[in-house]
Write an enzyme that holds these catalytic residues in place. Structure first.
Site, short mmCIF file in Angstrom:
data_model
loop_
_atom_site.label_atom_id
_atom_site.label_comp_id
_atom_site.label_asym_id
_atom_site.label_seq_id
_atom_site.Cartn_x
_atom_site.Cartn_y
_atom_site.Cartn_z
N ASP A 1 0.88 -1.16 0.00
CA ASP A 1 0.00 0.00 0.00
C ASP A 1 0.92 1.22 0.00
OD1 ASP A 1 -2.09 1.79 0.06
OD2 ASP A 1 -3.17 0.79 1.69
C1 BGC Z 1 -5.09 3.26 0.08
C2 BGC Z 1 -5.16 2.27 -1.07
C3 BGC Z 1 -4.92 2.97 -2.37
C4 BGC Z 1 -3.60 3.71 -2.32
C5 BGC Z 1 -3.28 4.43 -3.60
C6 BGC Z 1 -3.86 4.14 0.02
O1 BGC Z 1 -3.97 5.19 0.92
O2 BGC Z 1 -5.13 2.58 1.30
O3 BGC Z 1 -6.42 1.64 -1.07
O4 BGC Z 1 -4.96 2.05 -3.43
O5 BGC Z 1 -3.66 4.66 -1.27
O6 BGC Z 1 -4.14 5.51 -3.77
#
Ligand code: BGC
Length: 722
Positions: A287
């Site tokens: 993530d």
């Molecule tokens: C989120 C993810 C997301 C990523 C990219 C993170 O803060 O938890 O779900 O895909 O950001 O935007």
């Protein structure tokens, strides 16, 4: 720009086939970084036809993905390999990994997220949030929505969609509950699989956030303490189903810790379970900013660090220093290349084009309206107030802060901006037609002199959503007090009052539930939500949605959330399992939802021979539409287990069906139950066990109303029941 080009790759493959894959060449751009000059072919040579002259004519299609991957990976320097394993340098683009021009390899171009394609500048179809789509219990619909999102991702020039979110809703206070498919791990697995199959018709999908990411406020550090059985049955089960049933290309490792180890460096989760036991052959992506280490992450099997090369900036050094074996890097690079080849975008000179015309196309917008309609849930409908009769209602008010403004969901990574969004007032007005006068006001003013008043209440992006974008976990399970007061005020002046709720999960309604005549859960219904509401309120369509969480009378009927703690213990029973176990009466049970018609369930029939532990049970039930309108019944089958001393839920969802019935129509419906889905995780043997013995199947309209019951046996190969 110098590249191998497709022709170059063909030559490489030809050379490989001829057993001469490492020719000594001096021309061409050397591999950067390592002084590694063993580049097998230069573009010039290829263009001159030089070294390839002897090669037999070859088509790239004639080679397997593994062969192509091996040739390219084998041509990469260590520097080039580790470059594939992260985003750009700190401060650069947030949603991509670099191309490798020398070897003609394209980087990833990621996009969020679960309610459509999120763009910083630009518009895309905004579908209802995932929880709304789950409430349709329509797997085929979810596949179609996935396919539409995948097609838009590709049409917009991106090559991987960061969806679906499949975390278990352990507690309705979770700020991202709107992004997932509810509380039941099995339903999450089915819905997630449907979504991935749809998305992957066009681009790779990414199941996220693995695992135990069930709290928002402390997600960056929270240590989820989950005993093995609970973890396997309730928090990784859906990921296992998705990996095995959809061949998902990518899994995103979550921010939090599970049992004391951050997910991005969690060997039991990544190396042992995902890549080991489940044989996942795609890529593990961190993530955004979730990676915490270099060596530990690489060894655990984190293939790609996002969004920037931070910890993995040290990877080269760790390999040359001997802390990380180069085989770990090779494995990651091979996985990355395999996905790129599999989906047809590995090579820069091979166009990977989608159709930009699909973005917000009429078909996708119609699908958004269909999904909104199918997911909305009718929770209360006293004296059959709904559907509204256009002849009987001459003045209608749609009031509240959110009556004239569409709420699409949180402002975090799943935020999708459509070119328009239909608010409740305009949607209802458009569908009402000329004979009904539709008024609106933010306060109760418009409700004073009408036949029916509709109050739209909603949560905001400050109430729930990704914490870094201002949301976070919910502080309360009610809507704000001023909205509750408005409902009561309207109910005291209007002859009939309907409440429409826009939120990502269950709301407790003690302050107004008894004051109003009807309640509709609209979730965040996407860009066409207002029209879908109109369709349903006027009976142009019937309600089909059923809730995918247990709705409680009071907030403290749920297990403790623990979202302010640094360490949170995840209990074995959550959702309806918790309510069953503690014998707490829910307000609206899991699977509940009304229709404008009524259904009678009769004659549950199960096979009279024992089913093998690997088999499938085909239960049948007769359902009759006993009401005045066409409608969709969603019979749900729950199983209770033989008593063995093992910890099990009181009952567990194991099958369902959807059937459309005309008034008076009666049909026999089959509900398949896959026996392996009834296994529990036995920690003493470290494996899934289907217990032999007698099981109870109960069928009905929802978890709190299962009038039909019958037993079936599970035993070795086709043993007849005595
Ligand atoms: C989120 C993810 C997301 C990523 C990219 C993170 O803060 O938890 O779900 O895909 O950001 O935007």
């Amino acid at each position: 720009m110098r590249r191998f080009g497709t022709l170059g790759l063909i030559c490489l493959l030809a050379l490989k086939a001829l057993g001469c894959d490492r020719p000594e060449l001096t021309s061409g751009r050397p591999a950067p970084g390592d002084g590694d000059t063993s580049v097998p072919v230069s573009p010039e040579v290829v263009e001159r036809g030089g070294i390839c002259d002897d090669a037999p004519p070859l088509s790239i299609q004639a080679h397997t993905t593994d062969e192509r991957v091996a040739v390219i990976a084998g041509s990469m320097s260590l520097t080039e390999k580790v470059e594939q394993m992260a985003g750009f340098t700190v401060g650069a683009e947030l949603f991509a990994t670099p191309d490798n021009e020398r070897l003609n390899v394209r980087g990833f171009k990621f996009r969020d997220g679960p309610r459509g394609v999120r763009l910083e500048d630009g518009t895309a179809t905004c579908f209802p949030v995932a929880v709304a789509r789950a409430a349709s219990w329509d797997l085929e619909l979810e596949r179609r929505v996935g396919a539409a999102m995948g097609a838009e991702t590709r049409g917009l020039g991106h090559n991987l969609l960061l969806a679906p979110t499949v975390n278990t809703l352990r507690h309705p206070g979770w700020g991202r509950g709107q992004e997932t498919y509810g509380e039941d791990p099995w339903l999450l697995g089915r819905m997630g699989t449907a979504s991935v199959l749809g998305i992957q018709e066009h681009v790779p999908a990414c199941a996220k956030h693995y695992a135990g990411n069930n709290i928002e406020d402390t997600r960056m550090t929270n240590n989820a303490i989950i005993d093995e059985q609970t973890l396997r049955e309730n928090y990784t089960r859906q990921f296992e189903m998705i990996v095995k049933e959809s061949d998902v290309a990518c899994v995103m490792a979550a921010y939090n810790q599970v049992n004391g180890r951050y997910c991005c460096e969690n060997i039991p989760l990544l190396r042992d379970l995902l890549k080991g036991e489940w044989a996942f052959d795609g890529i593990v992506l961190s993530d955004w900013f979730a990676a915490k280490s270099t060596e530990e992450s690489a060894l655990a099997g984190l293939d790609v660090e996002m969004p920037w090369r931070q910890h993995y900036a040290n990877l080269h050094h760790m390999v040359t220093g001997g802390q990380v074996p180069e085989s770990v890097i090779d494995e990651a690079v091979e996985r990355i290349l395999r996905i790129k080849f599999k989906f047809g975008f590995a090579l820069l000179d091979e166009p990977f084009e989608g159709d930009p015309a699909v973005v917000e196309s009429d078909a996708h917008i119609a699908l958004a309206r269909e999904a909104a309609r199918k997911g909305m849930v009718l929770l209360k409908n006293d004296d059959d107030l709904l559907p509204l009769d256009r002849e009987g209602v001459s003045r209608l008010a749609v009031v509240g802060r959110w009556a004239d403004e569409a709420r699409l969901g949180d402002a975090g990574s799943s935020d999708v901006r459509p070119s328009y969004a239909v608010a409740p007032y305009s949607g209802i007005k458009n569908v009402a037609g000329d004979t009904v006068e539709v008024l609106t006001s933010r306060d109760a003013a418009a409700a004073a002199d009408v036949d029916v008043a509709i109050v739209v209440v909603a949560l905001t992006q400050e109430d729930e959503g990704e914490a870094i974008f201002g949301g976070g976990d919910r502080n309360r399970l009610t809507v704000s007090e001023d909205q509750e007061n408005l409902v009561r005020e309207v109910a005291s002046v209007a002859p009939k009052t309907i409440v429409i709720i826009k939120a990502g999960g269950p709301i407790t309604m003690e302050r107004f539930i008894d004051h109003v005549d009807a309640i509709v859960m609209a979730w965040y219904p996407g860009m066409e939500g207002g029209h879908a509401m109109g369709d349903l309120l006027f009976g142009d369509a019937n309600f089909e949605g059923r809730v995918v969480q247990t709705w409680a009378h009071h907030a403290d009927d749920y297990p403790e959330f623990g979202n302010r703690l640094s360490e949170t213990e995840f209990e074995y029973h959550h959702g309806y399992r918790h309510f069953d176990y503690f014998e707490t009466e829910p307000l609206y049970p899991f699977g509940y939802g009304l229709s404008y018609t009524t259904f009678e369930f009769e004659n549950l029939s199960l096979p009279c021979v024992a089913i093998t532990p690997a088999g499938e049970l085909l239960a049948t039930v007769e359902i009759e539409n006993t009401g005045p309108l066409a409608g969709v019944a969603i019979p749900q089958l729950y199983v209770s287990f033989p008593e063995t001393g093992a910890r099990r839920p009181v009952k567990q969802l194991a099958g369902f069906a959807r059937v459309a019935l005309e008034p008076g129509e009666r049909r026999e419906v089959t509900i398949p139950v896959r026996i392996p889905d009834l296994a529990y995780f036995d920690t003493s043997s470290g494996g899934w066990v289907v217990v032999e013995g007698e099981y109870q199947a109960r069928v009905g309209p929802h978890a709190g109303d299962l009038p039909l019951s019958a037993s079936f046996s599970v035993a070795g190969e086709g043993v007849p029941v005595e």
